[in-house]
Design a protein around this motif. Structure first.
Motif, PDB file in Angstrom:
ATOM      1  N   LEU A   1       0.881  -1.160   0.000  1.00  0.00           N
ATOM      2  CA  LEU A   1       0.000   0.000   0.000  1.00  0.00           C
ATOM      3  C   LEU A   1       0.923   1.215   0.000  1.00  0.00           C
ATOM      4  O   LEU A   1       1.447   1.608   1.045  1.00  0.00           O
ATOM      5  CB  LEU A   1      -0.916   0.003   1.227  1.00  0.00           C
ATOM      6  CG  LEU A   1      -1.882  -1.162   1.358  1.00  0.00           C
ATOM      7  CD1 LEU A   1      -2.623  -1.097   2.691  1.00  0.00           C
ATOM      8  CD2 LEU A   1      -2.873  -1.160   0.205  1.00  0.00           C
ATOM      9  N   ILE A   2       1.159   1.786  -1.154  1.00  0.00           N
ATOM     10  CA  ILE A   2       2.137   2.846  -1.313  1.00  0.00           C
ATOM     11  C   ILE A   2       1.789   4.028  -0.416  1.00  0.00           C
ATOM     12  O   ILE A   2       0.661   4.505  -0.404  1.00  0.00           O
ATOM     13  CB  ILE A   2       2.230   3.265  -2.794  1.00  0.00           C
ATOM     14  CG1 ILE A   2       2.674   2.047  -3.569  1.00  0.00           C
ATOM     15  CG2 ILE A   2       3.157   4.461  -2.970  1.00  0.00           C
ATOM     16  CD1 ILE A   2       2.907   2.186  -5.002  1.00  0.00           C
ATOM     17  N   GLY A   3       2.786   4.443   0.377  1.00  0.00           N
ATOM     18  CA  GLY A   3       2.599   5.550   1.298  1.00  0.00           C
ATOM     19  C   GLY A   3       1.898   5.154   2.593  1.00  0.00           C
ATOM     20  O   GLY A   3       1.732   5.983   3.482  1.00  0.00           O
ATOM     21  N   ILE A   4       1.477   3.902   2.700  1.00  0.00           N
ATOM     22  CA  ILE A   4       0.763   3.449   3.905  1.00  0.00           C
ATOM     23  C   ILE A   4       1.521   2.324   4.581  1.00  0.00           C
ATOM     24  O   ILE A   4       1.824   2.369   5.757  1.00  0.00           O
ATOM     25  CB  ILE A   4      -0.674   2.988   3.561  1.00  0.00           C
ATOM     26  CG1 ILE A   4      -1.474   4.164   3.019  1.00  0.00           C
ATOM     27  CG2 ILE A   4      -1.341   2.377   4.784  1.00  0.00           C
ATOM     28  CD1 ILE A   4      -2.838   3.798   2.470  1.00  0.00           C
ATOM     29  N   GLY A   5       1.821   1.240   3.831  1.00  0.00           N
ATOM     30  CA  GLY A   5       2.494   0.080   4.403  1.00  0.00           C
ATOM     31  C   GLY A   5       2.213  -1.169   3.592  1.00  0.00           C
ATOM     32  O   GLY A   5       2.346  -1.177   2.373  1.00  0.00           O
TER      33      GLY A   5
ATOM     34  N   VAL B   1      -8.388  -9.091   6.858  1.00  0.00           N
ATOM     35  CA  VAL B   1      -7.380  -8.232   6.254  1.00  0.00           C
ATOM     36  C   VAL B   1      -6.598  -7.585   7.391  1.00  0.00           C
ATOM     37  O   VAL B   1      -7.185  -7.078   8.350  1.00  0.00           O
ATOM     38  CB  VAL B   1      -8.020  -7.144   5.365  1.00  0.00           C
ATOM     39  CG1 VAL B   1      -6.963  -6.178   4.846  1.00  0.00           C
ATOM     40  CG2 VAL B   1      -8.777  -7.776   4.197  1.00  0.00           C
ATOM     41  N   VAL B   2      -5.266  -7.631   7.284  1.00  0.00           N
ATOM     42  CA  VAL B   2      -4.388  -6.975   8.246  1.00  0.00           C
ATOM     43  C   VAL B   2      -3.619  -5.908   7.475  1.00  0.00           C
ATOM     44  O   VAL B   2      -2.972  -6.210   6.475  1.00  0.00           O
ATOM     45  CB  VAL B   2      -3.398  -7.969   8.897  1.00  0.00           C
ATOM     46  CG1 VAL B   2      -2.455  -7.237   9.844  1.00  0.00           C
ATOM     47  CG2 VAL B   2      -4.140  -9.085   9.609  1.00  0.00           C
ATOM     48  N   VAL B   3      -3.713  -4.663   7.938  1.00  0.00           N
ATOM     49  CA  VAL B   3      -2.961  -3.572   7.333  1.00  0.00           C
ATOM     50  C   VAL B   3      -1.904  -3.153   8.336  1.00  0.00           C
ATOM     51  O   VAL B   3      -2.214  -2.815   9.486  1.00  0.00           O
ATOM     52  CB  VAL B   3      -3.867  -2.377   6.983  1.00  0.00           C
ATOM     53  CG1 VAL B   3      -3.039  -1.218   6.439  1.00  0.00           C
ATOM     54  CG2 VAL B   3      -4.929  -2.787   5.966  1.00  0.00           C
ATOM     55  N   ILE B   4      -0.629  -3.227   7.915  1.00  0.00           N
ATOM     56  CA  ILE B   4       0.481  -2.794   8.761  1.00  0.00           C
ATOM     57  C   ILE B   4       0.971  -1.458   8.207  1.00  0.00           C
ATOM     58  O   ILE B   4       1.481  -1.392   7.095  1.00  0.00           O
ATOM     59  CB  ILE B   4       1.630  -3.822   8.780  1.00  0.00           C
ATOM     60  CG1 ILE B   4       1.115  -5.169   9.272  1.00  0.00           C
ATOM     61  CG2 ILE B   4       2.779  -3.313   9.649  1.00  0.00           C
ATOM     62  CD1 ILE B   4       2.148  -6.271   9.259  1.00  0.00           C
ATOM     63  N   HIS B   5       0.763  -0.413   8.991  1.00  0.00           N
ATOM     64  CA  HIS B   5       1.163   0.928   8.579  1.00  0.00           C
ATOM     65  C   HIS B   5       2.657   1.115   8.804  1.00  0.00           C
ATOM     66  O   HIS B   5       3.249   0.495   9.688  1.00  0.00           O
ATOM     67  CB  HIS B   5       0.385   1.981   9.387  1.00  0.00           C
ATOM     68  CG  HIS B   5      -1.066   2.014   9.059  1.00  0.00           C
ATOM     69  ND1 HIS B   5      -1.631   2.986   8.264  1.00  0.00           N
ATOM     70  CD2 HIS B   5      -2.079   1.178   9.411  1.00  0.00           C
ATOM     71  CE1 HIS B   5      -2.927   2.761   8.147  1.00  0.00           C
ATOM     72  NE2 HIS B   5      -3.230   1.669   8.836  1.00  0.00           N
ATOM     73  N   ASP B   6       3.263   1.988   8.027  1.00  0.00           N
ATOM     74  CA  ASP B   6       4.689   2.276   8.155  1.00  0.00           C
ATOM     75  C   ASP B   6       5.053   2.814   9.536  1.00  0.00           C
ATOM     76  O   ASP B   6       6.178   2.656   9.989  1.00  0.00           O
ATOM     77  CB  ASP B   6       5.142   3.264   7.073  1.00  0.00           C
ATOM     78  CG  ASP B   6       5.148   2.636   5.683  1.00  0.00           C
ATOM     79  OD1 ASP B   6       5.275   1.397   5.596  1.00  0.00           O
ATOM     80  OD2 ASP B   6       5.025   3.382   4.698  1.00  0.00           O
ATOM     81  N   ASP B   7       4.082   3.419  10.246  1.00  0.00           N
ATOM     82  CA  ASP B   7       4.349   3.946  11.589  1.00  0.00           C
ATOM     83  C   ASP B   7       4.204   2.879  12.676  1.00  0.00           C
ATOM     84  O   ASP B   7       4.355   3.164  13.857  1.00  0.00           O
ATOM     85  CB  ASP B   7       3.457   5.145  11.898  1.00  0.00           C
ATOM     86  CG  ASP B   7       1.977   4.794  11.996  1.00  0.00           C
ATOM     87  OD1 ASP B   7       1.603   3.606  11.862  1.00  0.00           O
ATOM     88  OD2 ASP B   7       1.179   5.731  12.218  1.00  0.00           O
ATOM     89  N   GLY B   8       3.920   1.610  12.278  1.00  0.00           N
ATOM     90  CA  GLY B   8       3.818   0.514  13.233  1.00  0.00           C
ATOM     91  C   GLY B   8       2.397   0.158  13.632  1.00  0.00           C
ATOM     92  O   GLY B   8       2.156  -0.905  14.184  1.00  0.00           O
TER      93      GLY B   8
END
Length: 159
Positions: free
Chosen positions: A9-13, A27-34
């Motif tokens: 997910l570009i810009g998200i994670g 669905v598991v979304v791992i953000h760049d901020d953790g």
């Protein structure tokens, strides 16, 4: 076996779509901020609903719980997890084991076998990465990691 699809997910994670053996979709979304977000996908309505949002630390705690570091069901006393050549096993010390009441350092576990003790669990208390001064007592369950032949060697030494 579950089906896992991974996508960026570009810009998200990263996003992981998981279809379980039971037919559930998550669905598991791992953000760049953790931060992590868990979604449940409803097939009938073709919608996803956010179930919960977790911080990085909370996610690691939940992963440990799900992975069995805190509690292992009695039916899984001899569970093992294989990751390529690495195995992770739970080994419960009984009162009859000769090496009970010795420290990890006294037993020279890593030097003699190449196995790492990654956790020690007794009466609901979990010690992650116990050091050489940790005393192995009757009733403690050790979570050990290493190659199958090394784990077998450790069990032979301890028995």
């Amino acid at each position: 076996m579950s089906i896992v699809r991974e996508s960026d997910l570009i810009g998200i994670g990263k996003k992981y779509q998981i279809e379980t053996e039971a037919g559930d979709n998550m669905v598991v979304v791992i953000h760049d901020d953790g931060k992590r977000e868990l979604y449940r996908h409803e097939n009938l309505e073709n919608e996803t609903h956010c179930v919960m949002t977790l911080s990085d630390e909370e996610s690691r705690q939940v992963a440990g719980i799900l992975g069995g570091l805190s509690y292992k069901p009695k039916a899984l006393e001899t569970i093992e997890v294989a990751l390529d050549d690495l195995r992770i096993e739970w080994y419960k010390f009984e009162a009859l084991d000769d090496e009970v009441n010795k420290t990890i350092g006294q037993l020279e576990v890593r030097q003699r076998t190449g196995v790492s003790i990654i956790a020690a669990i007794k009466a609901g208390d979990t010690v992650i990465n116990p050091g050489p001064d940790y005393v192995i007592e009757a009733g403690v369950t050790l979570v050990i990691a290493g190659k199958a032949k090394n784990i077998k060697l450790l069990k032979e030494i301890l028995l």
